[in-house]
Design a protein around this motif. Structure first.
Motif, PDB file in Angstrom:
ATOM      1  N   GLN A 165       0.828  -1.210   0.000  1.00  0.00           N
ATOM      2  CA  GLN A 165       0.000   0.000   0.000  1.00  0.00           C
ATOM      3  C   GLN A 165       0.861   1.259   0.000  1.00  0.00           C
ATOM      4  N   ALA A 166       1.879   1.272   0.865  1.00  0.00           N
ATOM      5  CA  ALA A 166       2.723   2.461   0.967  1.00  0.00           C
ATOM      6  C   ALA A 166       3.570   2.663  -0.278  1.00  0.00           C
ATOM      7  N   SER A 167       3.981   1.580  -0.926  1.00  0.00           N
ATOM      8  CA  SER A 167       4.868   1.696  -2.087  1.00  0.00           C
ATOM      9  C   SER A 167       4.146   2.240  -3.320  1.00  0.00           C
ATOM     10  N   HIS A 168       2.827   2.247  -3.308  1.00  0.00           N
ATOM     11  CA  HIS A 168       2.089   2.801  -4.443  1.00  0.00           C
ATOM     12  C   HIS A 168       2.306   4.305  -4.559  1.00  0.00           C
ATOM     13  N   ASN A 169       2.679   4.924  -3.444  1.00  0.00           N
ATOM     14  CA  ASN A 169       2.954   6.358  -3.452  1.00  0.00           C
ATOM     15  C   ASN A 169       4.449   6.571  -3.221  1.00  0.00           C
ATOM     16  N   PRO A 170       5.221   6.881  -4.250  1.00  0.00           N
ATOM     17  CA  PRO A 170       6.678   7.037  -4.086  1.00  0.00           C
ATOM     18  C   PRO A 170       7.061   8.090  -3.061  1.00  0.00           C
ATOM     19  N   ASP A 171       6.173   9.078  -2.820  1.00  0.00           N
ATOM     20  CA  ASP A 171       6.483  10.132  -1.856  1.00  0.00           C
ATOM     21  C   ASP A 171       6.350   9.652  -0.414  1.00  0.00           C
ATOM     22  N   ASP A 172       5.792   8.452  -0.242  1.00  0.00           N
ATOM     23  CA  ASP A 172       5.565   7.931   1.109  1.00  0.00           C
ATOM     24  C   ASP A 172       6.668   6.945   1.505  1.00  0.00           C
ATOM     25  N   ILE A 173       7.892   7.192   1.009  1.00  0.00           N
ATOM     26  CA  ILE A 173       8.983   6.262   1.273  1.00  0.00           C
ATOM     27  C   ILE A 173       9.336   6.214   2.754  1.00  0.00           C
ATOM     28  N   GLU A 174       9.142   7.327   3.473  1.00  0.00           N
ATOM     29  CA  GLU A 174       9.446   7.333   4.910  1.00  0.00           C
ATOM     30  C   GLU A 174       8.530   6.371   5.659  1.00  0.00           C
ATOM     31  N   ARG A 175       7.292   6.297   5.209  1.00  0.00           N
ATOM     32  CA  ARG A 175       6.347   5.347   5.802  1.00  0.00           C
ATOM     33  C   ARG A 175       6.846   3.918   5.603  1.00  0.00           C
ATOM     34  N   VAL A 176       7.365   3.618   4.422  1.00  0.00           N
ATOM     35  CA  VAL A 176       7.885   2.277   4.142  1.00  0.00           C
ATOM     36  C   VAL A 176       9.084   1.977   5.040  1.00  0.00           C
ATOM     37  N   ASN A 196       9.765   3.244   7.954  1.00  0.00           N
ATOM     38  CA  ASN A 196       9.306   3.062   9.337  1.00  0.00           C
ATOM     39  C   ASN A 196       8.709   1.674   9.544  1.00  0.00           C
ATOM     40  N   LEU A 197       7.975   1.202   8.539  1.00  0.00           N
ATOM     41  CA  LEU A 197       7.418  -0.154   8.630  1.00  0.00           C
ATOM     42  C   LEU A 197       8.534  -1.183   8.749  1.00  0.00           C
ATOM     43  N   TRP A 198       9.564  -1.008   7.945  1.00  0.00           N
ATOM     44  CA  TRP A 198      10.681  -1.962   7.981  1.00  0.00           C
ATOM     45  C   TRP A 198      11.394  -1.932   9.333  1.00  0.00           C
ATOM     46  N   SER A 199      11.563  -0.752   9.908  1.00  0.00           N
ATOM     47  CA  SER A 199      12.241  -0.647  11.206  1.00  0.00           C
ATOM     48  C   SER A 199      11.387  -1.211  12.340  1.00  0.00           C
ATOM     49  N   ASP A 200      10.054  -1.118  12.202  1.00  0.00           N
ATOM     50  CA  ASP A 200       9.156  -1.671  13.228  1.00  0.00           C
ATOM     51  C   ASP A 200       8.958  -3.174  13.094  1.00  0.00           C
ATOM     52  N   MET A 201       9.368  -3.732  11.983  1.00  0.00           N
ATOM     53  CA  MET A 201       9.123  -5.143  11.690  1.00  0.00           C
ATOM     54  C   MET A 201       9.917  -6.048  12.650  1.00  0.00           C
ATOM     55  N   PRO A 202       9.305  -7.136  13.122  1.00  0.00           N
ATOM     56  CA  PRO A 202      10.046  -8.095  13.955  1.00  0.00           C
ATOM     57  C   PRO A 202      11.278  -8.626  13.229  1.00  0.00           C
ATOM     58  N   ASP A 203      12.302  -8.940  13.977  1.00  0.00           N
ATOM     59  CA  ASP A 203      13.576  -9.349  13.378  1.00  0.00           C
ATOM     60  C   ASP A 203      13.430 -10.557  12.451  1.00  0.00           C
ATOM     61  N   HIS A 204      12.590 -11.507  12.843  1.00  0.00           N
ATOM     62  CA  HIS A 204      12.491 -12.727  12.042  1.00  0.00           C
ATOM     63  C   HIS A 204      11.879 -12.470  10.669  1.00  0.00           C
TER      64      HIS A 204
END
Length: 407
Positions: free
Chosen positions: A239-250, A252-260
Motif C-alpha cells: 500500500q505504501a509503495s504505491h505512493n513514491p512520496d511515502d517512502i518514509e512510511r515504508v 518506518n514499517l521496515w524498522s518496526d518489523m520483527p527481526d524474524h
C-alpha cells in the motif's frame, strides 16, 4: 444404637437430678384473687408458667402471620414464579444448545421477567433470534438485556460484536470492539474478536499492532502469529509503495518489523521495490547485499543485477560471490547484466553464455540475442531469439492450438 442408649441414660440422669431438687427444695405457689385462691406445688407452678409462656409465644407468632397475609402470599407467589422461571430458563438454554432456536427464544423471553438472571435470558434469546435470521428482534433483545442489569455493557457489547461479525457488518463490529478494548484492554475474548474484525476489514496496521498483545496473553499460536505478521507487513508495504512520496512510511514499517521477518525473502523483495520507486536505490543495494550474505536466493540475486547504482562496485561484489558459487546460473545472469552496465561487452557475453550452459533460459537467450544484435552479429542474434521463443514456448500452459485439420 449407642446414641439412643446415651440419650436414655442422659434423660434418666436429668430426671433423677430434678427429682432430687424437688425433694430437697419443697415449696408452693399461692395465687389469690378476691375470695378465690389457688395453691399448687412450687415445681408444678414452674411447669405451668413455662407452658403458658410457650402458648403465648406461639399465639403471638400466629397473630403476626395473620396480620400480614397479603405480604406472605406475595412472597410465596414470587418464589413460585422464580422456580417456574428457572425451569423455563433451563429448558430454553437446552433448546439453544440443541439448535432449536424458536423454542429457545420463546422459553427464555417468557422466563426473563421472573428470572434472577434476566441478562442471561435476554442475551441467549438474542442469539436464538439471530440464528433464525430475525435480526431486528435480536437487536431489541440486546437492548432489553442492557436495561435489565446494571454493569452489563461489556457482556452485551461482546455479544453484539459477535452478531455483527456473523452478519458481515464488520465496520460496526470493529467500532464496538474498539470501544470495549479501551474499557478492558486485556480482555482475551475482545482481543480474539478484534483479530477477526481487523482481518475482515483488511485493517493491516491494526492487525500488526494487535499481534504482540495476542502473543503476550498466549491467545495465538506462533505459526499463526508469524503468518499474520508477514501478511500484514506485506500488505502495508504494498500500500505504501504505491505512493513514491511515502517512502518514509515504508522505512518506518521496515524498522518496526520483527527481526524474524526481515529475513523473509518476499518482504525483502517488496521492500527493495518500494525503495527503488522512492529513489532509494543505494539503500536497496545495501539491503540486497546484506540479505544475500545471510540468505542466498535467486530472486535477490536477479534483482541485484537490475539496480542502477555504482555498477563497478556491484560487479566487484558479485564476482566475489562467484568464487563461492561458480555455477550459479542466476548469479551468472546478474554478472552479465552488471558487465553490460560497465560496458564490458565481451565479459557480458561470457557470463550470459556460462549461465545458458548451466541452465537454458529464455531470458538469457533474449539478453544474448540483444547483445549480438547491437554488436552487429545478426546471425547469432537471430539464433538466440529463436531459442528464446522456443524456451518461452515450453513454459506456456498446454492449450489447444489451430492446425490444418481444424482451421
Amino acid at each position: 444404637m449407642r446414641k439412643l442408649i446415651l440419650l436414655i441414660v442422659l434423660g434418666l440422669a436429668v430426671g433423677a437430678l430434678f427429682g432430687q431438687l424437688m425433694q430437697s427444695l419443697p415449696g408452693y405457689w399461692l395465687v389469690r384473687v378476691g375470695d378465690t385462691s389457688v395453691q399448687t406445688s412450687f415445681w408444678f407452678g414452674i411447669v405451668l408458667l413455662l407452658g403458658a409462656f410457650l402458648v403465648l409465644h406461639f399465639a403471638l407468632r400466629l397473630l403476626m402471620r395473620m396480620h400480614r397475609p397479603v405480604s406472605r402470599l406475595k412472597l410465596w407467589s414470587t418464589r413460585n414464579r422464580n422456580r417456574n422461571a428457572m425451569r423455563r430458563t433451563v429448558r430454553g438454554l437446552v433448546a439453544l444448545a440443541e439448535g432449536r432456536w424458536k423454542r429457545a427464544e420463546k422459553s427464555l423471553v417468557k422466563a426473563a421477567d421472573d428470572s434472577s438472571t434476566p441478562l442471561v435470558n435476554y442475551l441467549s434469546a438474542a442469539l436464538a433470534a439471530h440464528y433464525q435470521g430475525r435480526y431486528e428482534q435480536a437487536d431489541t433483545l440486546l437492548k432489553r438485556a442492557h436495561m435489565s442489569t446494571e454493569g452489563a455493557d461489556t457482556a452485551v457489547g461482546m455479544v453484539q460484536a459477535q452478531l455483527m461479525l456473523d452478519r458481515q457488518h464488520y465496520e460496526e463490529a470493529l467500532a464496538t470492539l474498539t470501544r470495549l478494548d479501551k474499557q478492558l484492554p486485556d480482555h482475551p475474548q475482545i482481543l480474539k474478536l478484534l483479530k477477526q474484525a481487523y482481518l475482515s476489514v483488511s485493517d493491516w496496521d491494526g492487525l500488526r499492532r494487535l499481534m504482540p498483545r495476542l502473543a503476550r496473553h498466549q491467545l495465538i499460536a506462533d505459526d499463526e502469529r508469524k503468518e499474520l505478521e508477514q501478511r500484514a507487513y506485506r500488505e502495508l508495504i504494498l500500500q505504501a509503495s504505491h505512493n513514491p512520496d511515502d517512502i518514509e512510511r515504508v522505512r518506518n514499517l521496515w524498522s518496526d518489523m520483527p527481526d524474524h521477518l526481515r529475513s523473509n525473502i518476499e518482504l525483502v523483495v517488496l521492500y527493495t521495490e518500494a525503495l527503488v520507486r522512492g529513489g532509494e536505490e543505494a539503500l536497496a543495494e545495501r539491503l540486497l547485499r546484506h540479505s544475500l550474505k545471510d540468505n542466498w536466493d535467486s530472486r535477490l540475486v536477479t534483482r541485484y543485477g537490475l539496480l542502477n547504482v555504482d555498477s563497478s562496485r556491484q560487479l566487484v561484489y558479485a564476482e566475489k560471490w562467484l568464487q563461492e558459487r561458480p555455477n550459479d546460473p542466476d548469479l551468472l545472469l546478474t554478472l552479465g547484466r552488471l558487465s553490460l552496465r560497465n560496458a564490458y561487452w565481451g565479459k557480458a557475453q561470457e557470463y550470459f553464455e556460462s549461465s545458458q550452459r548451466q541452465r537454458p533460459s529464455g531470458v538469457v537467450c533474449a539478453e544474448l540475442a540483444r547483445l549480438f544484435a547491437n554488436l552487429g552479429e545478426h546471425n547469432k542474434s537471430q539464433l538466440y531469439y529463436r531459442q528464446s521463443v522456443e524456451l518461452l514456448d515450453r513454459s506456456l500452459p498446454a492449450l489447444p492450438q489451430p492446425s490444418e485439420a481444424n482451421r
